[in-house]
Enzyme design. Sequence first.
Site, PDB file in Angstrom:
ATOM      1  N   ALA A   1       0.848  -1.196   0.000  1.00  0.00           N
ATOM      2  CA  ALA A   1       0.000   0.000   0.000  1.00  0.00           C
ATOM      3  C   ALA A   1       0.876   1.236   0.000  1.00  0.00           C
ATOM      4  O   ALA A   1       1.862   1.309   0.720  1.00  0.00           O
ATOM      5  CB  ALA A   1      -0.903   0.014   1.231  1.00  0.00           C
ATOM      6  N   CYS A   2       0.519   2.210  -0.847  1.00  0.00           N
ATOM      7  CA  CYS A   2       1.242   3.486  -0.856  1.00  0.00           C
ATOM      8  C   CYS A   2       0.204   4.615  -0.864  1.00  0.00           C
ATOM      9  O   CYS A   2      -0.963   4.371  -1.136  1.00  0.00           O
ATOM     10  CB  CYS A   2       2.159   3.582  -2.074  1.00  0.00           C
ATOM     11  SG  CYS A   2       1.295   3.683  -3.640  1.00  0.00           S
ATOM     12  N   PRO A   3       0.619   5.841  -0.561  1.00  0.00           N
ATOM     13  CA  PRO A   3      -0.366   6.921  -0.394  1.00  0.00           C
ATOM     14  C   PRO A   3      -1.263   7.171  -1.609  1.00  0.00           C
ATOM     15  O   PRO A   3      -2.466   7.336  -1.458  1.00  0.00           O
ATOM     16  CB  PRO A   3       0.487   8.140  -0.086  1.00  0.00           C
ATOM     17  CG  PRO A   3       1.739   7.585   0.491  1.00  0.00           C
ATOM     18  CD  PRO A   3       1.963   6.275  -0.195  1.00  0.00           C
TER      19      PRO A   3
ATOM     20  N   THR B   1       2.258   0.752  -5.199  1.00  0.00           N
ATOM     21  CA  THR B   1       1.547  -0.408  -4.663  1.00  0.00           C
ATOM     22  C   THR B   1       1.679  -1.609  -5.594  1.00  0.00           C
ATOM     23  O   THR B   1       1.997  -2.712  -5.168  1.00  0.00           O
ATOM     24  CB  THR B   1       0.054  -0.055  -4.497  1.00  0.00           C
ATOM     25  OG1 THR B   1      -0.041   1.074  -3.630  1.00  0.00           O
ATOM     26  CG2 THR B   1      -0.731  -1.208  -3.894  1.00  0.00           C
TER      27      THR B   1
END
Lengths: 97, 344
Positions: free
Chosen positions: A8-10, A16
């Site tokens: 998960a990334c922002p 991701t």
Amino acid sequence: MKIIAVTACPTGIAHTYMAAATLSSVGREMGHDVKVETQGAMGIENELRPAEISAADLVIFAADIAIENEARFNGKRVLHVPIREVLKDARKVLTRI
Amino acid sequence: MPEVMEDIKKSLLTGVSYFVPFIASGGVLLALATAFQPFMAAGADVSASPVLRLICDIGRASFSLMLPVLAGYIAYARAGRPALVAGMVGGQISGTVGAGFLGALVAGLLAGWIVDGLKRVPLPAAVRPVAAILIIPVVSTLIVGALMECVIGAPVATLLGLMGDGLANTSPSDAVILGTVLGAMIAFDMGGPINKTAFFLGSALLGQGNPHAMGAVAAAICVPPLGLGLATKLSRTTWSGKEREAGSAALAMGLIGITEGAIPFAAADPFRVVPTVCFGSAVAGAICMLTGVGDHAPHGGPIVLPVIDRPGMYLLAISTGAVLTALTINLLRRRPPPPSVSAP
């Protein structure tokens, strides 16, 4: 080794999925059984099933943000890594286990 | 201490990841509605068209949820589901007292910490079931709400006002500096925390009604992949077959505003690639700020062109940045690389 991972990334559109692809391919190369759940802008994809979670030897969270439904992994051995490290050198992350 | 900072960063980034779609739908819908309307002194006049007015109202509704969602999910990242309500209410109050996104950041962090603390209070087994659904939400919301209304809201609102005035009255030289810094930050780690900080600043200001910082960010976002992709096309001998392939992928990613397309190049040769792309993106950012480009979507690259103010200048900024990046990197690559990464 049976490994499951959540990435998960922002923003959830690139890192991701890049991390998920790298973990699967490098993990397989190293002889592990890998499944990766992505928590990107589209929400949870390739969701890990309860049976897969209980069968796993190790959980990797490659994430810069909070993981959704983290309670699913209670009691498992979890390795937390910043997503950048997976992109830089997934082999190194996987040999740390 | 670093762990605390790490924790705050994770919470803030989580909040941002949930907040961005609200900015996107609000910003784009409002931009669409106003693009087709005569612009009056008080803003776009949509009264003549019911359809545009509807689109405008929907966009406003999306914007109005932005601060609660930002604060709510910052709190959620820290303390899980019970923290969502205190965070959202704190974010909502931040909007009403004029503390904007800064206040929402504070409210979200506070709500997370307070709920985290409340969860640790030892309770008799008999009351524990009601703690999660009743006691914690009520008590934490009351505390966060009171703090936002009576203590934190006003000073943060003042600070935000000063920031807003500063941005509205920037002299051309300040604007260039801001654009340069934002652009370099976007390129520096290509999607990492520094990039996200600049991106958040741009999208938060967009939520406050100032699309210019986002304009600079949007142009800077696509310069690294476009510039490096272009470099592989301009000088085929400088790049290996695999790199030229990565170059085509980078061009495609640049067009849709994904800075990450430049990562393969930066990973292979960081000391030449990172300064070069920072330079290219900084130039693009500076041109945008100087020429008053605005972007109404929290995203970058040529793909957002329909919601750009001054699209010609936007394209000029992107192409200047990309061409400079391509020429610079090819010039730097002409010298033999250090032995450790020796090329064929």
